[in-house]
Design a protein around this motif. Structure first.
Motif, mmCIF file in Angstrom:
data_model
loop_
_atom_site.group_PDB
_atom_site.id
_atom_site.type_symbol
_atom_site.label_atom_id
_atom_site.label_comp_id
_atom_site.label_asym_id
_atom_site.label_seq_id
_atom_site.Cartn_x
_atom_site.Cartn_y
_atom_site.Cartn_z
ATOM 1 N N LEU A 36 0.900 -1.159 -0.014
ATOM 2 C CA LEU A 36 0.136 -0.088 0.123
ATOM 3 C C LEU A 36 0.703 1.228 0.081
ATOM 4 O O LEU A 36 0.590 2.266 -0.673
ATOM 5 C CB LEU A 36 -0.820 -0.044 1.244
ATOM 6 N N PRO A 37 2.145 1.352 0.712
ATOM 7 C CA PRO A 37 2.674 2.477 0.719
ATOM 8 C C PRO A 37 3.296 2.711 -0.536
ATOM 9 O O PRO A 37 3.468 3.830 -1.293
ATOM 10 C CB PRO A 37 4.093 2.326 1.670
ATOM 11 N N LEU A 38 3.938 1.622 -1.368
ATOM 12 C CA LEU A 38 4.209 1.587 -2.795
ATOM 13 C C LEU A 38 3.092 2.064 -3.503
ATOM 14 O O LEU A 38 3.433 2.810 -4.629
ATOM 15 C CB LEU A 38 4.639 0.265 -3.177
ATOM 16 N N LEU A 39 1.946 1.995 -3.468
ATOM 17 C CA LEU A 39 0.990 2.159 -4.179
ATOM 18 C C LEU A 39 0.895 3.864 -4.483
ATOM 19 O O LEU A 39 0.539 4.488 -5.481
ATOM 20 C CB LEU A 39 -0.400 1.770 -3.882
ATOM 21 N N GLY A 40 1.162 4.466 -3.157
ATOM 22 C CA GLY A 40 1.171 5.954 -3.143
ATOM 23 C C GLY A 40 2.093 6.517 -4.008
ATOM 24 O O GLY A 40 2.088 7.440 -4.722
ATOM 25 N N ILE A 41 3.383 5.796 -3.800
ATOM 26 C CA ILE A 41 4.761 6.401 -4.372
ATOM 27 C C ILE A 41 4.296 6.230 -5.896
ATOM 28 O O ILE A 41 4.738 7.261 -6.783
ATOM 29 C CB ILE A 41 5.884 5.648 -4.014
ATOM 30 N N LEU A 42 3.664 5.281 -6.479
ATOM 31 C CA LEU A 42 3.569 4.882 -7.787
ATOM 32 C C LEU A 42 2.406 5.853 -8.421
ATOM 33 O O LEU A 42 2.715 6.489 -9.460
ATOM 34 C CB LEU A 42 3.030 3.566 -8.077
ATOM 35 N N LEU A 43 1.294 6.029 -7.774
ATOM 36 C CA LEU A 43 0.481 7.256 -8.034
ATOM 37 C C LEU A 43 1.147 8.725 -8.479
ATOM 38 O O LEU A 43 0.617 9.201 -9.184
ATOM 39 C CB LEU A 43 -0.542 7.253 -7.166
ATOM 40 N N ILE A 44 1.922 9.016 -7.379
ATOM 41 C CA ILE A 44 2.687 10.227 -7.519
ATOM 42 C C ILE A 44 3.471 10.399 -8.684
ATOM 43 O O ILE A 44 3.824 11.364 -9.264
ATOM 44 C CB ILE A 44 3.404 10.686 -6.032
ATOM 45 N N ARG A 45 4.415 9.308 -8.813
ATOM 46 C CA ARG A 45 5.486 9.252 -9.714
ATOM 47 C C ARG A 45 5.276 8.899 -11.172
ATOM 48 O O ARG A 45 5.978 9.331 -12.097
ATOM 49 C CB ARG A 45 6.810 8.384 -9.360
ATOM 50 N N SER A 46 4.296 8.116 -11.407
ATOM 51 C CA SER A 46 3.953 7.582 -12.653
ATOM 52 C C SER A 46 3.192 8.868 -13.560
ATOM 53 O O SER A 46 2.280 9.212 -12.999
ATOM 54 C CB SER A 46 3.058 6.270 -12.536
ATOM 55 N N LYS A 47 3.427 8.711 -14.600
ATOM 56 C CA LYS A 47 2.531 9.385 -15.800
ATOM 57 C C LYS A 47 1.489 8.706 -16.245
ATOM 58 O O LYS A 47 1.620 7.630 -17.053
ATOM 59 C CB LYS A 47 3.584 9.998 -16.629
ATOM 60 N N LEU A 48 0.293 8.889 -15.638
ATOM 61 C CA LEU A 48 -0.839 7.838 -16.014
ATOM 62 C C LEU A 48 -1.570 8.447 -17.220
ATOM 63 O O LEU A 48 -1.955 9.528 -17.339
ATOM 64 C CB LEU A 48 -1.633 7.692 -14.904
ATOM 65 N N SER A 49 -1.709 7.385 -18.481
ATOM 66 C CA SER A 49 -2.354 8.043 -19.323
ATOM 67 C C SER A 49 -3.794 8.153 -19.174
ATOM 68 O O SER A 49 -4.355 7.575 -18.208
ATOM 69 C CB SER A 49 -2.295 6.908 -20.567
ATOM 70 N N LYS A 50 -4.411 8.845 -20.119
ATOM 71 C CA LYS A 50 -6.123 8.938 -19.886
ATOM 72 C C LYS A 50 -6.758 7.806 -20.096
ATOM 73 O O LYS A 50 -7.718 7.410 -19.388
ATOM 74 C CB LYS A 50 -6.609 10.105 -20.909
ATOM 75 N N TRP A 51 -6.354 6.972 -20.991
ATOM 76 C CA TRP A 51 -6.797 5.712 -21.209
ATOM 77 C C TRP A 51 -6.836 4.591 -19.958
ATOM 78 O O TRP A 51 -7.790 3.834 -19.509
ATOM 79 C CB TRP A 51 -6.291 4.975 -22.302
ATOM 80 N N PHE A 52 -5.657 4.864 -19.487
ATOM 81 C CA PHE A 52 -5.570 4.013 -18.086
ATOM 82 C C PHE A 52 -6.600 4.347 -16.863
ATOM 83 O O PHE A 52 -6.908 3.799 -16.446
ATOM 84 C CB PHE A 52 -4.036 4.065 -17.632
ATOM 85 N N LEU A 53 -6.509 5.882 -17.072
ATOM 86 C CA LEU A 53 -7.448 6.401 -15.896
ATOM 87 C C LEU A 53 -8.690 6.082 -16.004
ATOM 88 O O LEU A 53 -9.470 5.818 -15.173
ATOM 89 C CB LEU A 53 -7.185 7.840 -15.724
ATOM 90 N N THR A 54 -9.088 6.208 -17.564
ATOM 91 C CA THR A 54 -10.630 5.842 -17.747
ATOM 92 C C THR A 54 -10.841 4.449 -17.307
ATOM 93 O O THR A 54 -11.758 4.076 -16.614
ATOM 94 C CB THR A 54 -10.803 6.100 -19.110
ATOM 95 N N THR A 55 -10.086 3.534 -17.574
ATOM 96 C CA THR A 55 -10.153 2.096 -17.442
ATOM 97 C C THR A 55 -10.188 1.644 -15.861
ATOM 98 O O THR A 55 -11.042 1.079 -15.595
ATOM 99 C CB THR A 55 -9.045 1.135 -18.216
ATOM 100 N N GLN A 56 -9.362 2.337 -15.133
ATOM 101 C CA GLN A 56 -9.044 2.062 -13.884
ATOM 102 C C GLN A 56 -10.482 2.776 -13.289
ATOM 103 O O GLN A 56 -10.958 2.235 -12.127
ATOM 104 C CB GLN A 56 -7.720 3.066 -13.271
ATOM 105 N N ALA A 57 -11.125 3.790 -13.691
ATOM 106 C CA ALA A 57 -12.494 4.322 -13.013
ATOM 107 C C ALA A 57 -13.375 3.347 -13.076
ATOM 108 O O ALA A 57 -14.152 3.192 -12.647
ATOM 109 C CB ALA A 57 -12.684 5.656 -13.547
ATOM 110 N N ILE A 58 -13.414 2.840 -14.552
ATOM 111 C CA ILE A 58 -14.591 1.783 -14.772
ATOM 112 C C ILE A 58 -14.537 0.623 -13.833
ATOM 113 O O ILE A 58 -15.418 0.149 -13.291
ATOM 114 C CB ILE A 58 -14.627 1.511 -16.215
#
Length: 406
Positions: A36-58
């Protein structure tokens, strides 16, 4: 060898994936909490695409909606609900990260998928071997336990053959990779092919011993879909296909028809042979459950298992979601499914090695065939989590490989 931060992080993720897929010490439900701590780091440091964010939201919308309905009807505990909401989304993000630090030859993401398959296959095969050693044979197991059950590798609890079949299904999809040229992926081609062959053989042994008819379908269909990547035939490719077909029939004649080494006798006395002979495909209880749910669709719009079935589940990912939680989670799951298929089709258009595309399309085949006939979220949520991990890798691959983050 210089150990950079990326290499250390990747090695840690690879070890985690293997431990998780192996269900090490029976703690797979708890291992992801350590990340879970790593999850926060990845969210901050990764450049997430719109397609990924849309899929993740669904995906999140589906998981939350389904989990709340399952909790309302009393089908799941609070802890199971928490894991069901967090883990698939977490693994999708981890998959995205793995692809973001991949090598130009795609070796890291390819390797970590093989590691995931290896751990899952070993868990299934070793659980089966442990149980057979305790009881003498699988027939004795079924007689003593009153059904198709297996003792868990890490404890004394019993798990269903359905879980074991799902666990080894990913390894069954690897056969086609043995016939694809390994270009621009790994210099040690022979070792890679030997590893793939070993995983496939371990999977087919486990699946056949358990009498898994779906496993045979996965082998055949995944082989055809993977092999279809080599449709730009030349004379050499055609000769390879003809040689394979002739070799197959010669081996069938020698080892089966003539019963050399007792292969025909072994098959006729095997559990999977009896399952094919003693069952009528069109009268499978699962198909009856599908027809019942579809024909009484309006009676179950808000879930709650309002439709009477002869089996405990519909044995289909989408229909089981509808059976448990109703129409809204089903719609969200269908949208997520379509999104995942679009991602696959986009990936197949990229300039990637055929063996990489073959691995992905073979895994998709195994996932979807298993989704079609097993109660995944009710019995083996880890399997759905693996699928989300693959989706994360694919969606990062859809971004230009010239941009790297993390």
């Amino acid at each position: 060898m210089v150990f950079t931060k990326k290499k250390i992080w990747f090695s840690g993720v690879a070890l985690f994936i293997f431990v998780y897929s192996l269900n090490f010490m029976g703690y797979s439900d708890y291992f992801p909490l350590l990340l879970l701590p790593l999850l926060g780091i990845l969210l901050i440091r990764s450049k997430l695409s719109k397609w990924f964010l849309t899929t993740q939201a669904i995906l999140l919308a589906f998981l939350i909606c389904y989990s709340l309905m399952a909790l309302y009807y009393g089908y799941s505990s609070y802890f199971a609900i928490l894991g069901r909401i967090i883990y698939p989304s977490m693994f999708m993000l981890i998959g995205y990260y793995v692809a973001s630090v991949d090598t130009p030859k795609n070796l890291k993401s390819f390797s970590i998928l093989i590691i995931m398959i290896t751990g899952s296959t070993l868990y299934g095969m070793l659980s089966l071997i442990k149980t057979i050693n305790l009881y003498g044979s699988y027939e004795n197991v079924m007689s003593a336990l009153g059904g198709r059950l297996i003792e868990d590798l890490w404890g004394n609890s019993y798990i269903s053959a359905t879980v074991l079949n799902s666990s080894v299904s990913l390894g069954l999809s690897l056969l086609g990779l043995l016939f694809i040229k390994n270009n621009n992926l790994d210099s040690n081609k022979k070792m890679l092919k030997l590893a793939i062959l070993a995983i496939f053989l371990a999977s087919i042994y486990t699946s056949a011993t358990l009498g898994n008819r779906t496993g045979i379908v996965i082998v055949i269909v995944s082989f055809c879909t993977v092999f279809s990547l080599n449709l730009n035939f030349n004379v050499k490719d055609m000769l390879r296909i003809i040689t394979f077909i002739i070799s197959f029939y010669i081996l069938k004649l020698l080892f089966f028809n003539l019963n050399i080494f007792g292969v025909k006798t072994y098959w006729e006395n095997s559990f999977i042979s009896s399952r094919f002979e003693n069952s009528e495909v069109y009268h499978d209880p699962r198909y009856d459950a599908w027809r019942t749910i579809i024909s009484n669709f309006n009676e179950n719009l808000f879930g709650g298992r309002k439709i009477d079935l002869d089996v405990n589940f519909a044995h289909n990912l989408w229909l089981d979601v509808f059976y448990d939680a109703g129409i809204i989670p089903l719609i969200l799951l269908v949208i997520f499914t379509i999104t995942s298929l679009i991602s696959l089709f986009k990936l197949l258009k990229l300039e990637l090695p055929n063996i990489y595309k073959g691995l992905v399309i073979g895994l998709y085949t195994a996932f979807f065939l298993t989704f079609a006939v097993e109660p995944i979220l009710q019995g083996f949520t880890v399997y759905f989590t693996f699928f989300c991990f693959l989706i994360g890798i694919i969606q990062r691959k859809l971004i230009s490989t010239t941009t790297r983050d993390c």
